[in-house]
Design an enzyme around this catalytic site. Structure first.
Site, PDB file in Angstrom:
ATOM      1  N   CYS A  81      -7.925  22.810  37.101  1.00  0.00           N
ATOM      2  CA  CYS A  81      -9.264  23.320  37.374  1.00  0.00           C
ATOM      3  C   CYS A  81      -9.882  24.122  36.234  1.00  0.00           C
ATOM      4  O   CYS A  81     -11.016  23.852  35.828  1.00  0.00           O
ATOM      5  CB  CYS A  81      -9.263  24.129  38.666  1.00  0.00           C
ATOM      6  N   HIS A 135     -13.430  29.033  36.309  1.00  0.00           N
ATOM      7  CA  HIS A 135     -12.218  29.481  37.007  1.00  0.00           C
ATOM      8  C   HIS A 135     -12.237  30.993  37.188  1.00  0.00           C
ATOM      9  O   HIS A 135     -11.872  31.502  38.258  1.00  0.00           O
ATOM     10  CB  HIS A 135     -10.975  29.070  36.218  1.00  0.00           C
TER      11      HIS A 135
END
Length: 478
Positions: A81, A135
């Site tokens: 991610c 993130h």
């Protein structure tokens, strides 16, 4: 420096000169500066009705697909991610030293890069971040017109859970992670994605009244682990009717470098530290993943409904993407973190004013293409840093051929895909190759047999290897 002072300082200093490419031609019948609703979904693979997965209940994402263009062969640049988001939001590809893992900070790896929302902000847009976009919440703060908002406190993972029993397990487990799933008879807003949807709906109402276009980024957390969703979404499915992986085993002749121990899942209570999941646990994981898709789909439906109710739908670009794929026991794996098709292929849907609806394209596309696409759709010049190609021609003519090759990497594994083959090789910093894979997607779409060492494939491997070295020149120069 105080967080809020730091944000204010970065906002003021972000308005600097940016090298740009030639300004694009405006799309026919499109508003000069359309709004942008930018929807990111964590860990969402193309497990959706609009992608032909009939067991999945995803009516709202399917509705969006019917209103725009579905990219059936879209690929992330890296299947984790933090790095995937940094790459997409800067328009830059990962390499050996940039965008490496989930802990990636775009601020640190690409400090000079102008992010996608920052570029829109510098061109008169009001930019808002809800949920998980970067993130880290305070990465690239100059991208936003106001402080990024999240529903969760990342320092307290046990708050993922709503039942006291699961919260206690998370606390006792030591790392804040309790069971890998939870279902409770609670409203949507009891979990984070429901809160994110409610905040975004309020923002849409607020932003409609402002005298400037908006770029509203919304990052939903599910179907990321833990598979927590209100019980009514679990009740949508009979677990006995959900599909199971037909290949829960490593590919024949696959190198050890291709396989991992799915440590992300093993962090959760009740998951064995090694070995395959038993049948009942595997079924539970598949059930939970699907329940979470339907939960997030319902939240996305609320946003689409709000666009209609506020008369914003006709002048708003809607983009939906999953940051990478996910394994549901294919190759004996769970989670992402690998160079197989299951981790690299992800959903991408784009609905844009003035462009046809209900389209599907089989062209090869990459996530670095999203930044230049939104620039062209919004009549903005493109920063010189961008490494992708606008997808607007495919939005107009979906049968147009796309890229000949798309590229991804994970750790020391670099991979290239063309229309038929995927080739992956692992190499040290000095360029020495220590593992390789080749799959023929025409004959072996599930990637069950590694054919890299077959003599008849020697020239195919050579050609694909040359493309890797051409794309990642600096990574193979040593």
């Amino acid at each position: 420096m105080n967080y809020f002072l730091c944000f204010s300082f970065l906002v003021v200093t972000s308005l600097f000169s940016i090298p740009i490419r030639e300004k694009p031609t405006q799309a026919q019948n499109a508003p000069d500066k359309p709004n942008v609703l930018f929807i990111a979904v964590d860990d969402l693979r193309p497990e959706l009705g609009c992608y032909g997965k009939t067991a999945v209940i995803s009516p709202n994402i399917d509705r969006l697909a019917s209103q725009g263009t579905l990219f059936n062969r879209a690929y992330c640049q890296i299947p984790v991610c933090g790095a995937s988001r940094a790459s997409l939001l800067t328009g830059l590809r990962p390499n050996r030293n940039r965008f490496l893992n989930y802990k990636t900070w775009a601020d640190k790896d690409a400090p000079e890069a102008v992010t996608l929302p920052q570029h829109f902000k510098n061109n008169g847009y009001y930019t808002v971040s809800n949920g998980k976009i970067f993130h880290y919440q305070d990465d690239k703060l100059e991208s936003w017109s106001e402080l990024p908002w999240r529903a969760r406190d990342p320092s307290n993972d046990w708050r993922n859970y709503v039942t006291e029993a699961a919260q206690q397990i998370a606390i006792d487990h030591g790392n804040g992670k309790g069971p890998a799933f939870e279902q409770a008879d609670v409203p949507d807003t009891a979990y984070f994605d429901g809160k994110i949807a409610a905040k975004t709906i309020a923002d849409l109402k607020r932003l409609k009244e402002q005298d400037q276009p908006f770029f509203l980024a919304v990052g939903f957390l599910k179907p990321h682990l833990p598979f927590n969703a209100p019980s009514r979404y679990w009740d949508l499915y009979n677990p006995q009717n959900l599909p199971e992986a037909s290949n829960p085993f490593p590919p024949e002749s696959a190198p050890d470098a291709a396989i991992h121990n799915f440590g992300e899942l093993r962090n959760y209570a009740g998951i064995p530290p090694e070995g395959a999941l038993n049948e009942s646990m595997a079924k539970l994981m598949v059930h939970g993943y699907h329940a979470c898709i339907s939960y997030t789909d319902a939240q996305i439906g609320k946003l689409l409904d709000t666009l209609e109710e506020l008369d914003l739908a006709d002048n708003t670009i809607v983009v939906l993407w999953g940051d990478h794929g996910w394994n549901l026991e294919e190759h004996g794996l769970w989670c992402k973190h690998c160079n197989f098709e299951t981790s690299l292929r992800a959903p991408l849907l784009i609905k844009a004013p003035g462009l046809p609806a209900g389209q599907r394209t089989e062209a090869l596309t990459e996530f670095v293409d999203i930044y230049p696409t939104l620039c062209e759709l919004s009549n903005l010049a493109q920063p010189q840093q961008l490494e992708g190609t606008s997808l607007v021609p495919l939005l107009s003519q979906p049968n147009t051929s796309g890229k000949e090759y798309v590229f991804s990497k994970y750790h020391e594994g670099f991979t290239v895909k063309n229309d038929r083959y995927r080739y992956t090789e692992w190499s040290k910093d000095d360029g020495e190759v220590y593992a390789r894979m080749l799959y023929d997607h025409q004959q072996d779409s599930l990637e069950n047999v590694n054919i890299v060492d077959l003599p008849e494939n020697k020239e195919i491997v050579k050609g694909l290897q040359q493309q890797l070295r051409k794309m990642y020149q600096e990574d193979f120069m040593k």
